[in-house]
Scaffold this motif. Structure first.
Motif, short mmCIF file in Angstrom:
data_model
loop_
_atom_site.label_atom_id
_atom_site.label_comp_id
_atom_site.label_asym_id
_atom_site.label_seq_id
_atom_site.Cartn_x
_atom_site.Cartn_y
_atom_site.Cartn_z
N ASP A 178 0.58 -0.80 -0.41
CA ASP A 178 0.13 -0.32 0.35
C ASP A 178 1.13 0.75 -0.12
O ASP A 178 1.63 1.76 1.31
CB ASP A 178 -0.70 0.05 1.34
N SER A 226 -8.97 -10.72 7.32
CA SER A 226 -9.13 -9.05 6.42
C SER A 226 -8.92 -9.02 4.75
O SER A 226 -7.56 -9.90 5.38
CB SER A 226 -8.03 -8.10 7.12
N SER A 235 -8.09 -7.33 1.04
CA SER A 235 -7.69 -6.26 1.00
C SER A 235 -7.28 -6.08 -0.96
O SER A 235 -6.29 -6.95 -1.12
CB SER A 235 -7.13 -5.26 1.51
N LYS A 251 -5.77 1.32 -2.99
CA LYS A 251 -6.74 0.13 -2.44
C LYS A 251 -7.53 1.27 -2.93
O LYS A 251 -8.34 1.48 -2.47
CB LYS A 251 -6.39 0.12 -0.41
N SER A 275 -12.29 -3.36 0.60
CA SER A 275 -11.49 -3.90 1.74
C SER A 275 -12.69 -4.80 2.13
O SER A 275 -13.74 -4.03 1.67
CB SER A 275 -10.98 -3.19 2.65
N LYS A 329 -13.95 -8.13 5.74
CA LYS A 329 -13.52 -8.14 6.48
C LYS A 329 -14.64 -10.31 6.46
O LYS A 329 -16.23 -10.18 6.27
CB LYS A 329 -13.25 -7.61 8.00
#
Length: 553
Positions: free
Chosen positions: A24, A500, A502, A510, A513, A515
């Motif tokens: 990132d 998680s 992403s 990004k 994303s 969960k």
């Protein structure tokens, strides 16, 4: 017509804790973010670890020198704030200093402070455990005939002694002082070695030190004549282990002079000599900047009196970015910033030289980035074993970005012909540096004003990936699996527990994303993304994996 995508090598990594290197590039790896964190320097150890030093305001609002050590995965090995190397009184200004790694993997840092009431030079040796090997106060270096010292530089000899040179002064005189320190911290030369004009008419400054295959050292330095801005001429000398000149007289590196505030960086040639790329004036148009390259061999012999012009245009401004020696090709490479005559647009070019001083990319080098109003500014240049990697920045005030490009040894751009983002956060950047290319990994460090003032780092592999990667074929583990690839919407098979997930693009932005504690997860939300290469990051409480996804439609 549907575009055909090549199946890329799938890369996969699991660790027992969250890694520090990230893909990132809007975030990067934070080294330090606090009031006054400035002037970062870095040095690579032989095991791929990275020492990073910087100055910041201490408890009394006075600058103190701190240091951090990152392992090859980007983990901080010392406290989150780094360790304090020195909190002795500092000048209100931060001057040039130096950081190197010795043959045993210890950091050597030399700077100036005012512990004696004046600016003097001090040096510390810090081992990988954060211990100050030369004592809590380091080693103080002085020249008895000077009133102070500035801008120390470091050279490490074959037997692991440390040689430090600096600019000394007294009244209107200026000269170079130099001291040799044993591995244990004992000063070897008394008096110090000097490059000095007793009359004070000629001033000497800006030394650089290069080790030799023997236990000797080569020093490159500048002779200053005239008042400001004056004339700066490059010289070199071979100094033995006892501090004795080995050449009857210094060698004038070039009849071309350099700007008053330019600090050229010589590059060791692997055979007791060095290359140097330097900014100067164009021989046929003195109003334009130019770049020349020279080689000084072990006997003080030169390619020519002037050296070789790196880019022969007589209508453009040229400035050197960085340079490197490619030992496998016996070539010296130079990164160039090329601007139009009015300095309104700029691009980036590469030039390389053979052992006799011939330019190998034509008289004007090879343009990698064409001139553009974004004012591209080259940074670092490294040999990656199968090509070179260079960094550059672009963007106006408060909106600078950093990227990297890799070319093969013929200057053909690799990584799909595109740059890869190193820092996508729009902010002012300064002092970008890179370490050595070790274990298929290259580390960059810079000062960044995204949150006021901070020190950030980013890695990139020889394959053009940021973050933690190791190369294996396929993707399968007890933690999760990923299939099919290439695909429009891959399916993730996950181990029990919360994960998680992403997804980022090649520039590190990004895009998605979420969960989930499901055993399977489909990335159907991303089916409308354009075809291309993306990165999927998956984390749970104990592990982290990053995979490359080839998106199709």
């Amino acid at each position: 017509m549907k575009k055909t995508l090549l199946l890329p090598l799938i890369l996969f990594f699991f660790s027992n804790a969250k890694g520090q290197w990230t893909n990132d590039t809007l975030q990067n790896t934070l080294v330090r973010d606090t009031l006054g964190a400035t002037a970062p320097m870095m040095a690579s150890s032989f095991n791929g670890f990275t020492f990073i030093s910087w100055f910041e305001y201490g408890p009394t609002n006075m600058f103190e020198l701190r240091m951090q050590l990152l392992d090859s995965g980007g983990y901080k090995l010392w406290s989150q704030e780094g360790i304090v190397i020195s909190n002795f009184p500092q000048n209100s200004a931060i001057f040039r200093y130096d950081l190197k790694v010795d043959n045993d993997g210890n950091a050597i840092v030399a700077f100036q402070d005012e512990r004696s009431g004046r600016l003097d030079i001090v040096a510390y040796k810090i081992d990988p455990n954060g211990n100050s090997v030369w004592g809590p106060s380091g080693v103080s270096l002085t020249d008895s005939s000077s009133t102070g010292g500035l801008s120390p530089v470091i050279g490490v000899t074959r037997n692991n002694d440390v040689v430090i040179a600096w600019t000394a002064d007294s009244a209107s005189n200026k000269w170079i002082a130099c001291q040799r320190i044993s591995a244990g911290g004992t000063q070897q030369w008394s008096p110090v070695y000097r490059v000095k004009d007793i009359s004070g008419t000629i001033k000497y400054s800006r030394p650089k030190l290069l080790p030799m295959i023997t236990d000797d050292i080569q020093m490159q330095y500048v002779e200053e004549t005239g008042g400001f801005p004056g004339t700066s001429t490059l010289y070199a000398q071979h100094i033995d282990a006892a501090g004795v000149n080995m050449w009857p007289s210094p060698v004038q590196v070039s009849t071309q002079t350099i700007p008053f505030f330019f600090f050229p960086e010589p590059v060791y040639d692997g055979n007791n000599g060095f290359f140097i790329a330097f900014n100067t004036s164009n021989p046929t148009n003195l109003s334009l900047n130019d770049v020349f390259v020279q080689h000084v061999d072990s006997g003080g012999n030169l390619w020519s009196n002037t050296g070789t012009e790196a880019h022969a245009s007589t209508s453009e401004q040229k400035l050197t970015g960085s340079s490197c020696f490619v030992s496998s090709m016996n070539e010296f490479w130079v990164l160039l910033r090329v601007l139009d005559g009015g300095q309104n647009i700029s691009g980036v070019s590469l030039q390389k030289f053979d052992s006799t001083g011939n330019t190998l990319f034509g008289s004007n080098g090879r343009a990698i980035i064409n001139q553009d109003p974004d004012l591209y500014d080259p940074g670092t240049l490294n040999d990656a074993g199968d090509g070179v990697i260079f960094s550059a920045s672009y963007g106006g005030f408060g909106n600078e970005h950093i990227f990297a490009i890799k070319t093969d040894y013929s200057a053909n751009v690799l990584w799909g012909g595109q740059p890869v983002s190193l820092c996508a956060a729009p902010s002012n950047k300064d002092d970008i540096s890179s370490g050595k290319f070790i274990n298929n990994n290259l580390v960059f460090v810079w000062q960044d004003e995204r949150n006021g003032s901070g020190i950030f780092a980013q890695n990139i592999t020889g394959n053009g990936y940021t973050g933690i990667f190791t190369g294996i074929s396929g993707i399968n583990s007890n933690e999760f699996s990923f299939y099919p690839n290439p695909s429009n919407k891959p399916l993730l098979s996950l181990s029990p527990g919360m994960h998680s997930i992403s997804v980022s693009d090649m520039q590190g932005k990004k895009l998605f994303s979420t969960k989930t504690n499901a055993s399977t997860y489909s990335l159907s939300e991303l089916s409308s993304l354009p075809e291309g290469i993306y990165f999927i990051s998956i984390e749970n409480e104990t592990s982290r994996g990053v995979v490359q996804w080839c998106k199709t439609n």
